[in-house]
Motif scaffolding. Structure first.
Motif, short mmCIF file in Angstrom:
data_model
loop_
_atom_site.label_atom_id
_atom_site.label_comp_id
_atom_site.label_asym_id
_atom_site.label_seq_id
_atom_site.Cartn_x
_atom_site.Cartn_y
_atom_site.Cartn_z
N ILE A 12 0.84 -1.24 -0.08
CA ILE A 12 -0.16 0.11 0.13
C ILE A 12 0.78 1.10 0.02
O ILE A 12 1.89 1.44 0.82
CB ILE A 12 -0.98 0.09 1.31
N GLU A 13 0.65 2.15 -1.11
CA GLU A 13 1.44 3.53 -0.98
C GLU A 13 0.09 4.71 -0.91
O GLU A 13 -0.49 4.60 -2.03
CB GLU A 13 2.08 3.60 -2.03
N GLY A 14 0.16 5.13 0.04
CA GLY A 14 -0.87 6.38 -0.07
C GLY A 14 -2.50 5.91 -0.14
O GLY A 14 -2.71 4.83 0.69
N ASP A 15 -2.91 6.25 -1.17
CA ASP A 15 -4.18 5.73 -1.29
C ASP A 15 -4.52 4.66 -2.55
O ASP A 15 -5.11 4.55 -3.22
CB ASP A 15 -5.22 7.01 -1.60
N ARG A 16 -3.14 4.01 -2.56
CA ARG A 16 -3.31 3.14 -3.92
C ARG A 16 -2.63 1.74 -3.29
O ARG A 16 -2.04 1.73 -2.36
CB ARG A 16 -2.35 3.45 -4.84
N GLY A 23 -0.85 -3.98 -11.05
CA GLY A 23 -0.15 -2.69 -10.58
C GLY A 23 -0.87 -1.76 -9.62
O GLY A 23 -1.82 -2.53 -8.88
N PHE A 24 -0.55 -0.70 -9.69
CA PHE A 24 -1.13 0.20 -8.76
C PHE A 24 -2.64 0.83 -9.10
O PHE A 24 -3.08 0.85 -10.05
CB PHE A 24 -0.41 1.58 -8.38
N ALA A 130 0.86 13.89 -14.85
CA ALA A 130 0.26 13.35 -13.73
C ALA A 130 0.88 12.19 -13.01
O ALA A 130 0.82 11.96 -11.79
CB ALA A 130 -1.08 12.71 -14.27
N LYS A 131 1.62 11.16 -13.68
CA LYS A 131 2.65 10.29 -13.18
C LYS A 131 3.44 10.85 -12.15
O LYS A 131 3.91 10.32 -11.00
CB LYS A 131 2.97 9.30 -14.14
#
Ligand code: ZN
Length: 255
Positions: A12-16, A23-24, A130-131
């Motif tokens: 989990i990274e942040g809200d993903r 993938g995320f 955005a990325k």
């Protein structure tokens, strides 16, 4: 389907959440946990919503109470200035490489706005940007996670300043810094980690005069402009670093 977390591919990274082969993907986390992810099960509802259940292994040993208490002043020069009950002060800088990445992003954003609307180039640049935004945000979250985790590890009582948003947002330069610094997210992380590990988090009243009061004698020396970095107390003659004094006053709320 269920998939094992073999090489740490599920995380989990942040809200993903990152899933193997997928993938995320953005997600809403319903419960906060701290432990190792063993596997993930993905299910779809009839309405086409996806649910990810994570099997988590948590440490067995109960958390021992931490030794210290700490007062945390959120600053502009530094991300935070913290003093604990052993009177050890730590000034946590804003991560410099992050600041630079954020500055590059702002420039890229301006370059994008100069490209012709609706053109393929603009669309491509928009995606790239955005990325990059996503990556910088994740790094910011990572910094906040490490710091909040360490604070909660070391301290049984944590006192943190809460900001007066309206007053501070009136100053545009300040508002920008606040947005960048992610203080709201930092306090949110401290809050749930404190709950999880049985710590006490005290959020100081926004009107608590942490910068005005002398931490040596308690005299209120009046309002201090943002440019006042150091001052001397009229009542007792103590000389203060603005932020260290504030963190000491916040620490005083721990008792
Ligand atoms: Zn004084």
């Amino acid at each position: 389907y269920t998939t094992n977390n073999q090489h740490g591919t599920i995380r989990i990274e942040g809200d993903r959440v990152r899933l193997p082969k997928v993938g995320f993907i953005r997600f809403t986390q319903h419960r906060i946990f701290d432990g190792e992810i063993r596997s993930a099960t993905v299910a779809m509802t009839k309405t086409g919503k996806f649910f990810v259940s994570l099997l988590v292994e948590q440490p067995d040993e109960p958390w021992v109470p931490a030794e210290h208490k700490i007062g945390i002043d959120l600053g502009l020069g530094h991300f935070a200035v913290m003093t604990n009950d052993a009177l050890v002060t730590e000034k946590v800088p804003n991560p410099r490489n992050l600041r630079e990445a954020e500055e590059r992003l702002r420039r890229a954003q301006r370059a994008l706005s100069r490209k012709k609307p609706g053109s393929r180039n603009r669309e491509k640049a928009r995606l790239v940007l955005a990325k990059k935004h996503e990556r910088v945000k994740n790094r910011r979250h990572d910094f906040l996670h490490k710091l909040s985790r360490r604070i909660v590890d070391e301290n049984q009582v944590v006192v943190v300043e809460t900001l007066k948003p309206r007053e501070m947002m009136q100053d545009r330069r300040l508002a920008k810094s606040i947005g960048d610094a992610g203080w709201g997210e930092f306090v949110r992380q401290l809050e749930y980690k404190a709950r999880f590990y049985g710590r006490t988090l005290i959020k100081a009243d926004p009107w608590f005069a942490s910068t005005q009061v002398c931490s040596s004698c308690g005299e209120n020396g009046g309002k201090k402009g943002l440019d006042v970095r150091e001052w001397t107390c009229d009542a007792c003659g103590a000389h203060h670093d603005r932020d260290v004094n504030a963190s000491l006053n916040l620490l005083g709320l721990a008792d």
